[in-house]
Enzyme design. Structure first.
Site, mmCIF file in Angstrom:
data_model
loop_
_atom_site.group_PDB
_atom_site.id
_atom_site.type_symbol
_atom_site.label_atom_id
_atom_site.label_comp_id
_atom_site.label_asym_id
_atom_site.label_seq_id
_atom_site.Cartn_x
_atom_site.Cartn_y
_atom_site.Cartn_z
ATOM 1 N N GLN A 268 3.337 14.255 4.187
ATOM 2 C CA GLN A 268 3.716 13.601 5.432
ATOM 3 C C GLN A 268 5.149 13.090 5.328
ATOM 4 O O GLN A 268 5.744 13.099 4.245
ATOM 5 C CB GLN A 268 2.770 12.429 5.703
ATOM 6 N N HIS B 50 -5.223 -6.577 5.543
ATOM 7 C CA HIS B 50 -5.752 -6.251 4.219
ATOM 8 C C HIS B 50 -6.698 -7.329 3.691
ATOM 9 O O HIS B 50 -7.628 -7.013 2.947
ATOM 10 C CB HIS B 50 -4.594 -5.994 3.248
ATOM 11 N N ASP C 280 -0.161 2.569 -0.444
ATOM 12 C CA ASP C 280 0.877 1.544 -0.365
ATOM 13 C C ASP C 280 0.656 0.404 -1.341
ATOM 14 O O ASP C 280 1.529 -0.445 -1.536
ATOM 15 C CB ASP C 280 0.972 0.986 1.061
ATOM 16 N N GLU D 94 -5.472 8.559 -3.997
ATOM 17 C CA GLU D 94 -4.512 8.731 -2.898
ATOM 18 C C GLU D 94 -4.000 10.168 -2.897
ATOM 19 O O GLU D 94 -3.655 10.717 -3.945
ATOM 20 C CB GLU D 94 -3.352 7.757 -3.068
ATOM 21 N N ASP E 198 -7.425 14.440 -2.780
ATOM 22 C CA ASP E 198 -8.080 14.202 -1.506
ATOM 23 C C ASP E 198 -9.346 13.389 -1.764
ATOM 24 O O ASP E 198 -10.124 13.703 -2.677
ATOM 25 C CB ASP E 198 -8.423 15.532 -0.848
ATOM 26 N N ALA E 199 -9.556 12.333 -0.978
ATOM 27 C CA ALA E 199 -10.666 11.422 -1.232
ATOM 28 C C ALA E 199 -12.010 12.134 -1.186
ATOM 29 O O ALA E 199 -12.886 11.901 -2.038
ATOM 30 C CB ALA E 199 -10.636 10.263 -0.227
ATOM 31 N N ASP F 10 -9.634 2.673 2.585
ATOM 32 C CA ASP F 10 -8.389 2.300 3.267
ATOM 33 C C ASP F 10 -7.713 3.592 3.720
ATOM 34 O O ASP F 10 -6.726 4.040 3.135
ATOM 35 C CB ASP F 10 -7.495 1.513 2.301
#
Length: 546
Positions: free
Chosen positions: A275, A307, A329, A349, A383-384, A402
């Site tokens: 991205q 959060h 993040d 992530e 990838d989750a 998240d």
């Protein structure tokens, strides 16, 4: 509507084109026409993919934008094919003019879409749908021009040497489909990562006008009048000059457009393999904003409230081992690490570039409390959903999802029944899963659909939300940066395996804290947990409106 034959002119026999006067042998001429078909098909598919990518980036909802672009373009290609029948008496000149126009329209489409989005997208009123209208207009124009290519190329190839219609169609479409394959692969693997969307589209337009001009002026120039040759040459050179000038100014244009979209404090603009990541602010007292593919992921003014609401209710109870799905993040990890009982945090992530920024950017790493430098945190780039498929041990006391907003089509697999079945498999006995499910007030159907999916996966759920300011709540996944469109709340679901809903622990900032014991929090966590959390009645799940 479709005529079997074009009408003959009064007093004449039906039109029969004579053989083309070529400067090369007919076999070589046919080969050059098929090469041009190949190149034009590759360019046409790049324009199509570029429109889909830009629409998804600027407007969102990948499936919807792709459906609009593809359906409009295919429809327009049919209309263009019919319209091209009127040009077959001047096939060479018509093809040269079409390729010149297609190069200009297709090459400049990305820059025009970005400009409209950046400088008029926030005007509101009739301008609010400006990018969508321009997207449809470009899809229609490019489709018309691409559709007109094949009939004219068919006419040209038959002018070289007559053959049966089936054989000519087979040759032409073989070159066309192979070119489409090359263009489809070149866009994501070559043009986008190395040149970017703007320069990639401009380069494609340049290749398009050169290929079309070379075929017409080099191979079929004897079919053109002197005036037509000079007109095509000069117009083609003018289009090349426009595309080259735009390419030279692309970086400056993109910088100005980013400032128009994200503000003047843009510090980092990074295209990762997943991205585009943009960081704005974070210096001189300005809050840090993190944008992923044009959507506000972290709003520095109130991200802490988001959060805290995501993490703290799930941490009530055992929390020795914690799994964070997403969270590149580092901000969810920051909240988890406030609890002294945490022994290990696994972060899964997809975007390694975002992880690198969260480690190295001074403002972002300060905001996440240098969470990734903590030895208890282990990061996996994956990838989750794929990662969960490979895990079979019930190892985690808390799983925190998240992830991108459930209202975005590309992330729907992360809110599926399979995803929650796999998440339940990695939870230890007594473990808890927390999921954000979008704004309750603005998108109640999405929120309660996620809740129903969790229930179908065997979880008991406790829904809750955190309220924003009167002007909206820009923090949280995929929020609009503009306050007028910012939702006023964000919804979450605390889930535990089994039919019983988990006890919802509301934070100490609530006037009536219920199940979250202050003794369970470290001093830092007590100081941080100021977010007011509001429980939602589970009876809303079966509200007749949904």
């Amino acid at each position: 509507m479709i005529e079997p034959h074009a009408p003959a002119r009064p007093g004449t026999s039906p039109w029969q084109p004579g053989p083309a006067r070529l400067p090369v042998r007919p076999g070589t001429g046919r080969f050059l026409v098929l090469v041009c078909v190949f190149v034009c098909a590759a360019c046409g598919l790049v324009y199509e993919l570029e429109l889909v990518a830009f629409a998804s980036y600027l407007i969102g909802d990948t499936v919807t934008q792709a459906s609009v672009v593809l359906s409009v373009m295919v429809f327009a290609m049919g209309i263009g094919s019919l319209a091209a029948k009127r040009l077959r008496w001047h096939a060479a000149a018509g093809f040269g003019a079409i390729e010149t126009a297609l190069a200009l329209v297709g090459g400049c489409s990305a820059m025009a879409l970005y400009a409209v989005f950046a400088w008029t997208g926030g005007w509101g009123g009739v301008w609010a749908d400006g990018p969508r209208c321009l997207l449809v207009a470009f899809s229609l124009a490019i489709g018309l021009l691409v559709g007109a290519e094949v009939p004219l190329l068919m006419e040209l190839i038959q002018r070289i040497r007559r053959q049966d219609a089936g054989g000519a169609v087979a040759d032409l479409f073989a070159a066309d489909y192979v070119g489409a394959l090359v263009g489809g692969l070149a866009f994501p693997f070559l043009l986008l990562p190395f040149l970017g969307q703007l320069t990639g589209a401009l380069l494609t337009g340049s290749v398009n006008v050169v290929a079309g001009g070379a075929l017409v002026l080099g191979l079929f120039h004897r079919d053109l009048t002197r005036r037509a040759r000079w007109t095509l040459l000069l117009v083609g050179l003018a289009v090349l000059a426009v595309l080259a000038s735009a390419a030279a100014l692309a970086d400056e244009f993109e910088r100005a457009a980013r400032h128009a979209v994200y503000g003047k404090d843009v510090r980092v603009a990074l295209q990762t393999n997943v991205q585009e990541v943009v960081l704005a602010g974070g210096t001189h007292g300005h809050p840090l904003d993190l944008f992923l593919d044009g959507r506000l992921r972290v709003g520095g003014r109130d991200e802490r409230r988001y959060h805290e609401a995501l993490v703290h209710p799930a941490m009530s109870g055992s929390h020795t081992r914690v799994l964070i799905l997403g969270g590149g993040d580092g901000l969810a990890a920051r909240e988890v690490l406030r609890y002294g009982g945490v022994r290990r945090v696994d972060v899964v992530e997809l975007d390694s570039g975002l992880i690198g920024l969260a480690r190295s950017d001074p403002a972002l790493s300060a905001l996440n409390g240098h969470a990734f430098d903590d030895p208890r945190v282990r990061v996996t780039t994956a990838d989750a959903l794929d990662w969960l498929r490979g895990e079979r041990r019930p190892a985690y006391d808390v799983v925190i999802a998240d992830l991108p907003d459930p209202g975005i089509t590309a992330s729907t697999k992360l809110y599926s029944l399979e995803f929650y079945d796999l998440a339940r498999r990695v939870l230890a006995p007594g473990g808890r899963l927390v999921v954000h499910a979008g704004p309750v007030t603005a998108r109640p159907r999405v929120f309660w659909t996620v809740a129903s999916t969790l229930g179908a996966a065997g979880f008991g759920i406790s829904p809750y939300r955190v309220l924003g300011h009167d002007s909206g709540f820009p923090a949280g996944p995929d929020r609009s940066a503009g306050a007028p469109r910012a939702p006023h709340d964000w919804g979450f679901l605390l889930a535990a395996p089994g039919g019983s809903a988990p006890r919802l622990a509301l934070g100490p900032g609530d006037p009536n804290p219920r199940t979250l014991s202050r003794a369970e929090l470290t001093a830092d966590a007590r100081a941080a947990a100021r977010t007011r959390i509001e429980g939602l009645p589970a009876s809303t799940l079966v509200h007749p409106r949904y």
